[in-house]
Design a protein around this motif. Structure first.
Motif, PDB file in Angstrom:
ATOM      1  N   PRO A 200       1.043  -1.096   0.540  1.00 44.93           N
ATOM      2  CA  PRO A 200       0.001   0.556  -0.277  1.00 44.93           C
ATOM      3  C   PRO A 200       0.649   1.155  -0.157  1.00 44.93           C
ATOM      4  O   PRO A 200       0.007   2.333  -0.255  1.00 44.93           O
ATOM      5  N   TRP A 201       2.187   1.461   0.419  1.00 38.41           N
ATOM      6  CA  TRP A 201       3.317   2.596   0.714  1.00 38.41           C
ATOM      7  C   TRP A 201       3.033   3.449  -0.518  1.00 38.41           C
ATOM      8  O   TRP A 201       2.662   4.597  -0.270  1.00 38.41           O
ATOM      9  N   PRO A 202       2.973   2.793  -2.265  1.00 34.85           N
ATOM     10  CA  PRO A 202       3.149   3.678  -2.941  1.00 34.85           C
ATOM     11  C   PRO A 202       2.023   4.566  -2.791  1.00 34.85           C
ATOM     12  O   PRO A 202       1.311   4.977  -4.101  1.00 34.85           O
ATOM     13  N   ILE A 203       0.893   3.522  -2.656  1.00 33.80           N
ATOM     14  CA  ILE A 203      -0.338   4.711  -3.233  1.00 33.80           C
ATOM     15  C   ILE A 203      -0.880   5.119  -2.271  1.00 33.80           C
ATOM     16  O   ILE A 203      -1.596   6.550  -2.792  1.00 33.80           O
ATOM     17  N   PHE A 204      -0.733   4.776  -1.066  1.00 31.41           N
ATOM     18  CA  PHE A 204      -0.831   6.186  -0.282  1.00 31.41           C
ATOM     19  C   PHE A 204       0.171   7.670  -0.905  1.00 31.41           C
ATOM     20  O   PHE A 204      -0.401   8.593  -0.476  1.00 31.41           O
ATOM     21  N   ALA A 205       1.306   7.543  -0.844  1.00 31.82           N
ATOM     22  CA  ALA A 205       2.507   7.741  -0.832  1.00 31.82           C
ATOM     23  C   ALA A 205       1.608   8.973  -2.386  1.00 31.82           C
ATOM     24  O   ALA A 205       1.359   9.689  -2.544  1.00 31.82           O
ATOM     25  N   ALA A 206       1.063   8.038  -3.862  1.00 32.81           N
ATOM     26  CA  ALA A 206      -0.079   9.031  -4.638  1.00 32.81           C
ATOM     27  C   ALA A 206      -1.046   9.443  -4.031  1.00 32.81           C
ATOM     28  O   ALA A 206      -1.468  11.191  -5.029  1.00 32.81           O
ATOM     29  N   LEU A 207      -1.655   8.997  -2.601  1.00 30.39           N
ATOM     30  CA  LEU A 207      -3.260   9.630  -2.676  1.00 30.39           C
ATOM     31  C   LEU A 207      -2.339  10.635  -1.955  1.00 30.39           C
ATOM     32  O   LEU A 207      -3.047  11.915  -1.899  1.00 30.39           O
ATOM     33  N   PHE A 208      -1.594  10.921  -0.767  1.00 32.07           N
ATOM     34  CA  PHE A 208      -1.277  11.880  -0.024  1.00 32.07           C
ATOM     35  C   PHE A 208      -0.183  12.697  -1.127  1.00 32.07           C
ATOM     36  O   PHE A 208      -0.417  14.037  -0.294  1.00 32.07           O
ATOM     37  N   ALA A 209       0.148  12.196  -1.845  1.00 33.24           N
ATOM     38  CA  ALA A 209       1.312  13.845  -3.007  1.00 33.24           C
ATOM     39  C   ALA A 209       0.229  15.469  -2.950  1.00 33.24           C
ATOM     40  O   ALA A 209       1.279  16.353  -2.212  1.00 33.24           O
ATOM     41  N   PRO A 210      -0.613  15.582  -3.532  1.00 35.06           N
ATOM     42  CA  PRO A 210      -1.020  17.041  -3.758  1.00 35.06           C
ATOM     43  C   PRO A 210      -1.282  17.901  -2.563  1.00 35.06           C
ATOM     44  O   PRO A 210      -0.748  19.013  -2.350  1.00 35.06           O
ATOM     45  N   PHE A 211      -0.510  17.519  -1.370  1.00 38.63           N
ATOM     46  CA  PHE A 211      -0.772  18.098   0.383  1.00 38.63           C
ATOM     47  C   PHE A 211       0.620  18.451  -0.124  1.00 38.63           C
ATOM     48  O   PHE A 211       0.846  19.234   1.312  1.00 38.63           O
ATOM     49  N   PHE A 212       1.520  17.635  -0.493  1.00 34.68           N
ATOM     50  CA  PHE A 212       3.084  18.304  -0.426  1.00 34.68           C
ATOM     51  C   PHE A 212       3.330  19.249  -1.254  1.00 34.68           C
ATOM     52  O   PHE A 212       4.237  19.778  -1.117  1.00 34.68           O
ATOM     53  N   VAL A 213       3.333  17.966  -2.334  1.00 30.10           N
ATOM     54  CA  VAL A 213       4.068  18.547  -3.690  1.00 30.10           C
ATOM     55  C   VAL A 213       3.158  18.332  -4.934  1.00 30.10           C
ATOM     56  O   VAL A 213       2.135  18.371  -5.186  1.00 30.10           O
ATOM     57  N   LYS A 214       4.026  19.048  -5.899  1.00 25.79           N
ATOM     58  CA  LYS A 214       2.461  19.123  -7.088  1.00 25.79           C
ATOM     59  C   LYS A 214       3.105  17.851  -8.427  1.00 25.79           C
ATOM     60  O   LYS A 214       4.016  18.615  -9.064  1.00 25.79           O
ATOM     61  N   GLU A 215       2.214  17.194  -8.442  1.00 24.81           N
ATOM     62  CA  GLU A 215       2.001  15.882  -8.968  1.00 24.81           C
ATOM     63  C   GLU A 215       1.523  15.634  -9.589  1.00 24.81           C
ATOM     64  O   GLU A 215       0.322  15.640  -9.594  1.00 24.81           O
ATOM     65  N   GLY A 216       1.650  14.898 -10.715  1.00 25.22           N
ATOM     66  CA  GLY A 216       0.186  14.366 -11.914  1.00 25.22           C
ATOM     67  C   GLY A 216       0.765  12.720 -11.663  1.00 25.22           C
ATOM     68  O   GLY A 216       1.545  12.128 -11.005  1.00 25.22           O
ATOM     69  N   PHE A 217      -0.347  12.422 -12.041  1.00 23.32           N
ATOM     70  CA  PHE A 217      -0.939  10.766 -12.072  1.00 23.32           C
ATOM     71  C   PHE A 217      -1.666  10.114 -13.139  1.00 23.32           C
ATOM     72  O   PHE A 217      -3.052  10.575 -13.357  1.00 23.32           O
ATOM     73  N   SER A 218      -0.862   9.719 -13.538  1.00 25.68           N
ATOM     74  CA  SER A 218      -0.985   9.949 -15.302  1.00 25.68           C
ATOM     75  C   SER A 218      -1.366   8.057 -15.298  1.00 25.68           C
ATOM     76  O   SER A 218      -1.115   7.242 -14.528  1.00 25.68           O
ATOM     77  N   LYS A 219      -2.065   8.437 -15.661  1.00 24.72           N
ATOM     78  CA  LYS A 219      -2.607   6.541 -16.898  1.00 24.72           C
ATOM     79  C   LYS A 219      -1.747   5.674 -16.892  1.00 24.72           C
ATOM     80  O   LYS A 219      -1.502   4.447 -16.372  1.00 24.72           O
TER      81      LYS A 219
END
Length: 315
Positions: A104-123
């Protein structure tokens, strides 16, 4: 020429180093208490970090407000997580702990990323990540233990799952600081605080060690943990994560259990199942699919905090 492949290679190498450490350190755990061994790993790395920081950047200081942030990161991300991992393994099976911690670690990193950094989540990231999750699940569950969800393991299962959430937050909390400061400076200070806060938990462990019986293998395991697993690995991982983003970087943690399986084969003659081989193919395909994305979204916003413009003496 696009050199992003270097960063993906760096993440893969670090994950292999961490995975191989399961084999390197297993015998050492028969002599050292796990928390004491963790303290050796981080505590002995601190002088090396500060030496490298002094040589490379000329000074080692950070503003006290930043030091407080890094102290919290060290307490949670080093002291807390290391101890939590030990207890998760104690209260559940190794397969459960590995799966619920890693997957689950990378999934939570992707979910929480917008609160810390500006990252896109592509297909592409979603598809590659899904394939990697399937792969790492097959690798972990393909072992002898399998998944055990009985009530007697519930405490350990919940602890392992919580580690993946806190671990993702810990990674993301480092990202804005590494934009203002170097990954080396950030790593140096949060590892310093992590080792410092770990000292009280080693009470009573020192006297239990038969120091006269230590052999070359014990010293080699400590050296591997200090130099490769901590100094080299943390600097390379954080530098690469800064370049490609936390969400993409953390999917490469899935290489860790695969490398651990290989280490088991090399050091302990453990077998490899068909399920694990199939899982390795899925995982590798997913990570290659992620790493070959032509235009990944920027890892961080271009907006730099105002304080970064005024603290010129930090690097």
């Amino acid at each position: 020429m696009n050199k992003k492949w270097i960063y993906y290679a760096g993440l893969t190498i670090v994950s292999i180093i961490w995975g191989a450490n399961f084999g390197v350190s297993r015998s050492a755990m028969e002599t050292f208490d796990p928390i004491l061994f963790s303290f050796f790993r981080f505590g002995m790395a601190v002088p090396l970090f500060f030496l490298l920081l002094k040589i490379k950047e000329g000074n080692v200081g950070v503003p006290w407000k930043v030091a407080l942030k890094l102290a919290v990161i060290g307490l949670v991300g080093v002291t807390g997580l290391e101890i939590a991992v030990m207890y998760s393994i104690k209260y559940t099976t190794l397969a459960n702990a590995s799966l619920l911690n890693v997957a689950p670690w990378p999934i939570f990193a992707a979910l929480f990323a917008p609160f810390f950094v500006k990252e896109g989540f592509s297909k592409r990231l979603a598809v590659g990540g899904a394939a990697a999750i399937v792969g790492v699940t097959c690798i972990i569950l393909g072992g002898a233990e399998g998944l055990n969800l009985s009530s007697e393991h519930m405490t350990g299962n919940l602890l392992a799952f919580g580690i993946s959430i806190v671990g993702a937050l810990y990674n993301l909390a480092c990202m804005p600081l590494m934009k203002q400061y170097s990954p080396l400076r950030v790593s140096t200070w949060f590892i310093f605080f992590g080792a410092l806060f770990m000292i009280p938990f080693t009470r009573g462990s020192w006297a239990k060690v038969d120091w006269s019986a230590l052999q070359l293998g014990h010293y080699s395991a400590i050296a591997y943990n200090v130099i490769l697993c901590t100094v080299v690995a943390f600097i390379v991982w954080n530098a690469c994560m800064l370049k490609i983003g936390a969400a993409r970087a953390n999917f490469f943690r899935y290489v860790v259990p695969a490398a651990a399986v290989v280490a088991g084969v090399i050091f302990f003659d453990e077998g490899v199942t068909i399920s694990q081989l199939v899982g390795a193919v899925f995982m590798a395909a997913g990570l290659v699919w992620i790493s070959t994305e032509k235009k990944p979204q920027p890892a961080l916003s271009r907006t730099i905090l105002p304080e970064a413009l005024t603290e010129q003496g930090r690097t």
